[in-house]
Design an enzyme around this catalytic site. Structure first.
Site, PDB file in Angstrom:
ATOM      1  CE1 TYR A 133     -23.694  14.261  32.845  1.00 44.62           C
ATOM      2  CE2 TYR A 133     -24.756  13.705  34.927  1.00 44.62           C
ATOM      3  CZ  TYR A 133     -23.633  14.064  34.209  1.00 44.62           C
ATOM      4  OH  TYR A 133     -22.424  14.212  34.866  1.00 44.62           O
ATOM      5  CB  ILE A 135     -32.415   1.921  36.872  1.00 39.26           C
ATOM      6  CG1 ILE A 135     -31.415   1.083  37.688  1.00 39.26           C
ATOM      7  CG2 ILE A 135     -33.688   1.132  36.612  1.00 39.26           C
ATOM      8  CD1 ILE A 135     -31.937   0.700  39.065  1.00 39.26           C
ATOM      9  CB  CYS A 176     -36.847  12.269  30.270  1.00 35.92           C
ATOM     10  SG  CYS A 176     -35.726  11.223  31.221  1.00 35.92           S
TER      11      CYS A 176
END
Length: 230
Positions: free
Chosen positions: A86, A166, A183
């Site tokens: 997300y 990231i 994940c």
């Protein structure tokens, strides 16, 4: 110092995922075609977006299409590694579009350095973060605070080019993670800097912290950097 090692840091502000992705793709295509050696890092904040990596499945999106549409979520299949994650307001996303020749063309070391950059930035406010033995990213205890995902391709010369990057939860609405199995991991939680500190944090301050840690970790303290707001 050589021009090919100069990194241009670009703050994209608040930008839709699709537009930021196209920026990355255009820059990575130039590197892959060896049109130039310009190293670029984008920093951005996205509206609510769910991305599904190459190892992911829509089964890990648990919210209904109606709910996602009503709440302004975008869903995209993307070419990074990993599963479902997300992005959203209050989350600092960093997209390094780099060729890895200056770092020994070592992809595993590159990913470790991304994680280390976040770990060190969190240490500046006494948040003890670590890697997880079984999962990528950066963790505070058993809660993930930062997702890491990269796409790596090879130039004709053999040098690797990477993009994606990231996603560090700062003031992120953690309830939004309930729309997915983050994940693909069902037995872990997510956290944020704000949750760990018990108060909201300044987004621009954290851009500075993460950038400083990145430069330190990648051993580029003396590197020329040209910054601009787009």
């Amino acid at each position: 110092m050589t021009a090919e090692r100069a990194i241009e840091w670009i703050d994209l502000g608040h930008m839709h995922y699709d537009e930021a992705l196209e920026r990355q793709l255009a820059r990575s295509r130039a590197l892959l075609a060896e049109q130039d050696n310009q190293q670029t890092i984008y920093m951005v904040e996205h509206p609510p977006t769910i991305t599904i990596g190459r190892n992911g499945t829509t089964d890990n999106i648990v919210a209904s299409e109606a709910f996602l549409e009503e709440n302004g979520f975008t869903v995209r299949h993307v070419d990074r590694g990993g599963d479902v994650t997300y992005h959203g307001p209050g989350q600092l996303v960093v997209y390094p579009v780099l060729h890895l020749a200056p770092w020994n063309n070592d992809v595993k070391a590159y990913v470790r350095n991304l994680e280390e950059s976040v770990i060190r930035s969190l240490a500046t406010v006494n948040i003890h973060a670590t890697r997880h033995a079984d999962y990528p990213g950066v963790w505070v205890g058993d809660a993930k605070i930062c997702a890491v995902g990269a796409r790596v391709q090879k130039r004709p010369s053999g040098e690797f080019v990477t993009y994606h990057g990231i996603a560090l939860n700062l003031n992120t609405n953690l309830d939004h993670f309930s729309t997915i199995v983050p994940c693909g991991i069902r037995d872990k939680e997510v956290t944020s800097v704000a949750k760990e500190l018990g108060e909201a944090v300044d987004f621009s301050d954290w851009q500075t912290r993460v950038k400083a840690a990145f430069i330190e970790v990648f051993n580029e303290q003396g590197l020329y950097q040209n910054e601009r707001k787009v």
